[in-house]
Design an enzyme around this catalytic site. Structure first.
Site, short mmCIF file in Angstrom:
data_model
loop_
_atom_site.label_atom_id
_atom_site.label_comp_id
_atom_site.label_asym_id
_atom_site.label_seq_id
_atom_site.Cartn_x
_atom_site.Cartn_y
_atom_site.Cartn_z
N TYR A 130 0.84 -1.22 0.00
CA TYR A 130 0.00 0.00 0.00
C TYR A 130 0.86 1.26 0.00
CZ TYR A 130 -3.63 -3.29 1.63
OH TYR A 130 -4.49 -4.36 1.77
N LYS A 169 1.61 -6.65 5.69
CA LYS A 169 1.64 -7.84 4.83
C LYS A 169 2.88 -7.85 3.94
CE LYS A 169 -3.35 -7.08 4.52
NZ LYS A 169 -3.53 -5.62 4.35
N HIS A 191 0.57 -11.78 1.74
CA HIS A 191 -0.51 -11.01 1.11
C HIS A 191 -1.33 -11.85 0.10
CE1 HIS A 191 -1.48 -6.53 0.17
NE2 HIS A 191 -2.55 -7.27 0.03
P1 NDP Z 1 -14.15 -1.38 1.60
O1 NDP Z 1 -15.14 -2.45 1.34
O2 NDP Z 1 -13.74 -1.06 2.99
O3 NDP Z 1 -14.74 -0.11 0.90
C1 NDP Z 1 -14.11 1.12 0.90
C2 NDP Z 1 -14.97 2.06 0.06
O4 NDP Z 1 -16.22 2.26 0.74
C3 NDP Z 1 -14.34 3.39 -0.12
O5 NDP Z 1 -14.67 3.82 -1.42
C4 NDP Z 1 -15.03 4.27 0.94
O6 NDP Z 1 -15.10 5.60 0.48
C5 NDP Z 1 -16.42 3.66 0.99
N1 NDP Z 1 -17.04 3.78 2.31
C6 NDP Z 1 -16.48 3.52 3.51
N2 NDP Z 1 -17.36 3.71 4.50
C7 NDP Z 1 -18.51 4.08 3.93
C8 NDP Z 1 -19.80 4.42 4.45
N3 NDP Z 1 -20.07 4.40 5.76
N4 NDP Z 1 -20.77 4.77 3.55
C9 NDP Z 1 -20.51 4.80 2.23
N5 NDP Z 1 -19.31 4.48 1.69
C10 NDP Z 1 -18.33 4.13 2.53
O7 NDP Z 1 -12.87 -1.72 0.69
P2 NDP Z 1 -11.31 -1.85 0.91
O8 NDP Z 1 -10.76 -2.42 -0.32
O9 NDP Z 1 -10.71 -0.60 1.38
O10 NDP Z 1 -11.18 -2.96 2.06
C11 NDP Z 1 -10.94 -2.66 3.41
C12 NDP Z 1 -9.51 -2.95 3.79
O11 NDP Z 1 -9.19 -4.30 3.52
C13 NDP Z 1 -8.47 -2.20 2.95
O12 NDP Z 1 -8.37 -0.84 3.26
C14 NDP Z 1 -7.23 -3.01 3.24
O13 NDP Z 1 -6.71 -2.69 4.52
C15 NDP Z 1 -7.79 -4.42 3.21
N6 NDP Z 1 -7.66 -5.05 1.87
C16 NDP Z 1 -6.90 -6.18 1.80
C17 NDP Z 1 -6.73 -6.83 0.61
C18 NDP Z 1 -5.90 -8.05 0.57
O14 NDP Z 1 -5.57 -8.52 -0.53
N7 NDP Z 1 -5.52 -8.60 1.69
C19 NDP Z 1 -7.34 -6.35 -0.65
C20 NDP Z 1 -8.16 -5.16 -0.46
C21 NDP Z 1 -8.30 -4.57 0.75
P3 NDP Z 1 -14.52 6.86 1.35
O15 NDP Z 1 -13.08 6.56 1.64
O16 NDP Z 1 -14.72 8.01 0.45
O17 NDP Z 1 -15.39 6.90 2.59
#
Ligand code: NDP
Length: 277
Positions: free
Chosen positions: A52, A77, A110
């Site tokens: 990241y 990770k 990861h």
């Molecule tokens: P999420 O499912 O957490 O979704 C994030 C999105 O949802 C952003 O666009 C955010 O926008 C929006 N959002 C957040 N809260 C709200 C709300 N209350 N209402 C409306 N929209 C909302 O996706 P992520 O991919 O970020 O997954 C979470 C975490 O998982 C990552 O940050 C990371 O740490 C991990 N991850 C791990 C992976 C892996 O391969 N191990 C792959 C992907 C993620 P905004 O920021 O504008 O609020």
């Protein structure tokens, strides 16, 4: 006020806050502010990764918060290009340096990258990080059942956690069952569907949100928590990160849970672990 987030026991003996905060796609410029906000509104579990490109800023935010290190659960990770014993050890040292900490609470592989066929070797090296205490718990991410079966058969060391894509459209039932049987905690990435799928517009989620006078995102997070999954939603907005943490004042009933369970399409929005290499 006491922190309402449940602590779940891992097979290492450590505990993990069931609700944490993810920083995927948070730019290095924004990360320190975002993580400081998250800690200020009450999160005590931060999920980052070398990939990241924001470990330095996560570490800076933790120090700036003044919160004692031992009160924060910190995950990072191993990046995909650092499999192999020697490289994983160097990569872990660099992560600790970037974060400015002498241990992480959880270190994850990861992605398994099965075409490279290195994950068993990498996992053995992870065992040395747990043994020397620099990783309080070790686990994996994006592992499918056959990958977990190989780790168990060839090393005997059971991951504390498998962090995988999981949300109402992709519920990972078979994997969750396997992990439950083997004492591996399931952690959901993309718990809100990464904004790539209009989860919040689905009637089952809308209806529950109206019934409890909460936002659809809060219903989705509540569903995860009630299934026993660890969740790490990401938001750069202080308002939405506050909302995502405010999910302990209501409970979905059995019908509401069943209506969300019925949304499963077994459909990923992210990469297939067999193909990410
Ligand atoms: P999420 O499912 O957490 O979704 C994030 C999105 O949802 C952003 O666009 C955010 O926008 C929006 N959002 C957040 N809260 C709200 C709300 N209350 N209402 C409306 N929209 C909302 O996706 P992520 O991919 O970020 O997954 C979470 C975490 O998982 C990552 O940050 C990371 O740490 C991990 N991850 C791990 C992976 C892996 O391969 N191990 C792959 C992907 C993620 P905004 O920021 O504008 O609020």
């Amino acid at each position: 006020m006491t922190n309402p987030v449940p602590q779940l026991r891992l097979n290492s003996g450590a505990t993990i806050p069931q609700l944490g905060f993810g920083v995927f796609l948070v730019s290095p410029e924004e990360t320190q502010r975002v993580v400081e906000d998250a800690l200020e509104v009450g999160y005590r579990h931060i999920d980052t990764a070398t990939g990241y490109n924001n470990e330095t800023e996560v570490g800076a935010a933790i120090r700036a918060s003044g919160i004692p290190r031992e009160e924060i659960f910190l995950t990072t990770k191993l990046r995909n290009d650092h499999h192999k014993a020697g490289e994983a050890a160097g990569a872990f040292d660099r992560s600790l340096r970037m974060l400015g900490v002498d241990y992480v609470d959880l270190y994850l592989i990861h992605w398994p990258m099965p075409a490279n066929d290195r994950y068993v070797e990498t996992w053995r090296t992870f065992g040395t990080f747990a043994a020397d205490g620099r990783a309080r718990s070790i686990g994996v991410s994006n592992f499918l059942v056959p990958h977990l079966e190989r780790l168990l058969a060839e090393t005997g060391t059971i991951p504390a956690v498998n962090q995988v894509e999981l949300h109402p459209i992709f519920q990972q039932r078979e994997l969750r069952r396997f992990q439950m049987e083997h004492g591996i905690r399931t952690e959901a990435w993309g718990p809100l569907g990464q904004g790539k799928y209009d989860l919040f517009g689905l009637p089952a989620i809308q209806d529950a949100a109206k019934a409890h006078d909460v936002q659809p995102a809060q219903v989705v997070l509540r569903w995860h928590l009630q299934t026993g999954t660890i969740v790490i939603p990401k938001s750069t907005s202080r308002e939405r990160m506050t909302q995502n943490l405010d999910v302990f004042g209501f409970e979905l009933d059995a019908d509401e849970m069943a209506a969300i369970d019925a949304l499963d399409e077994n459909r990923r929005v992210g990469g297939d672990p067999n193909e990410v290499n």
